[in-house]
Motif scaffolding. Structure first.
Motif, mmCIF file in Angstrom:
data_model
loop_
_atom_site.group_PDB
_atom_site.id
_atom_site.type_symbol
_atom_site.label_atom_id
_atom_site.label_comp_id
_atom_site.label_asym_id
_atom_site.label_seq_id
_atom_site.Cartn_x
_atom_site.Cartn_y
_atom_site.Cartn_z
ATOM 1 N N MET A 53 19.228 14.487 42.325
ATOM 2 C CA MET A 53 20.656 14.220 42.342
ATOM 3 C C MET A 53 21.104 14.393 43.785
ATOM 4 O O MET A 53 20.698 15.345 44.455
ATOM 5 C CB MET A 53 21.415 15.183 41.429
ATOM 6 N N ILE A 54 21.912 13.462 44.276
ATOM 7 C CA ILE A 54 22.382 13.539 45.650
ATOM 8 C C ILE A 54 23.903 13.599 45.682
ATOM 9 O O ILE A 54 24.576 13.032 44.820
ATOM 10 C CB ILE A 54 21.865 12.362 46.496
ATOM 11 N N LEU A 55 24.412 14.307 46.676
ATOM 12 C CA LEU A 55 25.849 14.446 46.881
ATOM 13 C C LEU A 55 26.174 14.129 48.331
ATOM 14 O O LEU A 55 25.382 14.418 49.229
ATOM 15 C CB LEU A 55 26.314 15.875 46.583
ATOM 16 N N ARG A 56 27.347 13.581 48.547
ATOM 17 C CA ARG A 56 27.848 13.333 49.897
ATOM 18 C C ARG A 56 28.844 14.446 50.214
ATOM 19 O O ARG A 56 29.822 14.626 49.492
ATOM 20 C CB ARG A 56 28.541 11.980 49.954
ATOM 21 N N LEU A 57 28.587 15.172 51.293
ATOM 22 C CA LEU A 57 29.423 16.327 51.618
ATOM 23 C C LEU A 57 29.883 16.291 53.066
ATOM 24 O O LEU A 57 29.219 15.711 53.929
ATOM 25 C CB LEU A 57 28.642 17.627 51.382
ATOM 26 N N SER A 58 31.009 16.965 53.308
ATOM 27 C CA SER A 58 31.492 17.135 54.682
ATOM 28 C C SER A 58 30.461 17.954 55.446
ATOM 29 O O SER A 58 29.601 18.620 54.853
ATOM 30 C CB SER A 58 32.836 17.860 54.671
ATOM 31 N N ALA A 105 31.221 22.465 40.821
ATOM 32 C CA ALA A 105 32.050 22.813 41.980
ATOM 33 C C ALA A 105 31.628 22.004 43.212
ATOM 34 O O ALA A 105 32.475 21.526 43.971
ATOM 35 C CB ALA A 105 31.958 24.309 42.267
ATOM 36 N N TRP A 106 30.315 21.829 43.385
ATOM 37 C CA TRP A 106 29.839 21.035 44.521
ATOM 38 C C TRP A 106 30.163 19.559 44.337
ATOM 39 O O TRP A 106 30.468 18.859 45.302
ATOM 40 C CB TRP A 106 28.345 21.268 44.742
ATOM 41 N N ILE A 107 30.104 19.078 43.117
ATOM 42 C CA ILE A 107 30.477 17.686 42.847
ATOM 43 C C ILE A 107 31.953 17.482 43.172
ATOM 44 O O ILE A 107 32.336 16.461 43.757
ATOM 45 C CB ILE A 107 30.157 17.300 41.391
ATOM 46 N N ASP A 108 32.790 18.437 42.816
ATOM 47 C CA ASP A 108 34.212 18.343 43.150
ATOM 48 C C ASP A 108 34.416 18.283 44.662
ATOM 49 O O ASP A 108 35.261 17.529 45.150
ATOM 50 C CB ASP A 108 34.989 19.525 42.570
ATOM 51 N N LYS A 109 33.629 19.075 45.416
ATOM 52 C CA LYS A 109 33.723 19.030 46.880
ATOM 53 C C LYS A 109 33.289 17.666 47.398
ATOM 54 O O LYS A 109 33.890 17.122 48.329
ATOM 55 C CB LYS A 109 32.849 20.123 47.502
ATOM 56 N N SER A 110 32.252 17.122 46.789
ATOM 57 C CA SER A 110 31.754 15.809 47.182
ATOM 58 C C SER A 110 32.811 14.733 46.931
ATOM 59 O O SER A 110 33.088 13.898 47.793
ATOM 60 C CB SER A 110 30.472 15.504 46.402
ATOM 61 N N LEU A 111 33.419 14.771 45.757
ATOM 62 C CA LEU A 111 34.466 13.810 45.415
ATOM 63 C C LEU A 111 35.659 13.959 46.356
ATOM 64 O O LEU A 111 36.183 12.968 46.871
ATOM 65 C CB LEU A 111 34.900 13.986 43.958
ATOM 66 N N SER A 112 36.072 15.182 46.597
ATOM 67 C CA SER A 112 37.206 15.423 47.495
ATOM 68 C C SER A 112 36.926 14.878 48.896
ATOM 69 O O SER A 112 37.798 14.256 49.511
ATOM 70 C CB SER A 112 37.519 16.919 47.584
ATOM 71 N N TYR A 113 35.713 15.097 49.376
ATOM 72 C CA TYR A 113 35.353 14.584 50.700
ATOM 73 C C TYR A 113 35.374 13.056 50.714
ATOM 74 O O TYR A 113 35.948 12.441 51.618
ATOM 75 C CB TYR A 113 33.980 15.104 51.128
ATOM 76 N N ALA A 114 34.774 12.441 49.721
ATOM 77 C CA ALA A 114 34.717 10.975 49.677
ATOM 78 C C ALA A 114 36.115 10.363 49.602
ATOM 79 O O ALA A 114 36.352 9.274 50.131
ATOM 80 C CB ALA A 114 33.866 10.513 48.497
ATOM 81 N N MET A 115 37.045 11.074 48.987
ATOM 82 C CA MET A 115 38.417 10.558 48.889
ATOM 83 C C MET A 115 39.130 10.582 50.239
ATOM 84 O O MET A 115 40.129 9.886 50.416
ATOM 85 C CB MET A 115 39.201 11.343 47.844
ATOM 86 N N THR A 116 38.605 11.342 51.209
ATOM 87 C CA THR A 116 39.206 11.362 52.542
ATOM 88 C C THR A 116 38.679 10.234 53.424
ATOM 89 O O THR A 116 39.240 9.969 54.482
ATOM 90 C CB THR A 116 38.936 12.703 53.274
ATOM 91 N N LEU A 117 37.603 9.578 52.985
ATOM 92 C CA LEU A 117 37.001 8.508 53.779
ATOM 93 C C LEU A 117 37.804 7.218 53.638
ATOM 94 O O LEU A 117 38.466 6.987 52.620
ATOM 95 C CB LEU A 117 35.555 8.276 53.331
ATOM 96 N N ALA A 118 37.724 6.398 54.655
ATOM 97 C CA ALA A 118 38.429 5.113 54.620
ATOM 98 C C ALA A 118 37.898 4.272 53.468
ATOM 99 O O ALA A 118 36.678 4.183 53.273
ATOM 100 C CB ALA A 118 38.229 4.376 55.937
ATOM 101 N N PRO A 119 38.798 3.670 52.691
ATOM 102 C CA PRO A 119 38.343 2.816 51.583
ATOM 103 C C PRO A 119 37.549 1.620 52.096
ATOM 104 O O PRO A 119 37.855 1.082 53.158
ATOM 105 C CB PRO A 119 39.636 2.343 50.922
#
Length: 139
Positions: A53-58, A105-119
């Motif tokens: 499983m991979i996550l995108r994080l700040s 909790a880490w998935i939530d951080k990943s989602l939150s970070y991705a939402m800050t990226l340019a669409p």
């Protein structure tokens, strides 16, 4: 390079956990290289690759997550995807004394970070190709 098919138990766990984060209307379910993934605003924030499983994080979260046993995501030898990490296997094990709260909790951080990226803009051609591919992959 040949990819291995993800174990059904990992796909099941991914879908159960991803579902809780997918309650946001902006989240899109898609496949990438035949593996289930989740995107927000066109940016992938979590997915499966082989049996990982991979996550995108700040950067800050990535450093913290690496200290917990995560590894940088390297889909092919020598090709590190710098913002992505592999979730430690221990974090994906559920049982009598283990829950997936830490992973969520880490998935939530990943989602939150991705939402800050340019669409990312969706082109009509990409949308049609994706629809056709998903239809072909469906059982």
């Amino acid at each position: 390079m040949k990819f291995e098919k993800a174990d059904p138990s990992i796909v099941k766990l991914f879908n159960e956990i991803a579902h809780s984060s997918s309650e946001k209307k902006e989240v899109e379910e898609r496949k990438m290289f035949g593996y289930p993934c989740r995107f927000v605003n066109g940016n992938m924030y979590m997915g499966l690759h082989n049996n990982n499983m991979i996550l995108r994080l700040s950067e800050k979260d990535r450093i913290d997550f690496l200290k917990l046993g995560a590894r940088l995501f390297e889909p092919m030898p020598g090709r590190i995807m710098k913002e992505y990490v592999e979730v430690p296997k221990e974090m994906m094990i559920m049982g009598k004394d283990k829950s997936t709260d830490d992973l969520k909790a880490w998935i939530d951080k990943s989602l939150s970070y991705a939402m800050t990226l340019a669409p990312k803009k969706k082109s009509k051609v990409d949308k049609e190709k994706r629809k056709k591919r998903n239809e072909e992959e469906s059982p």
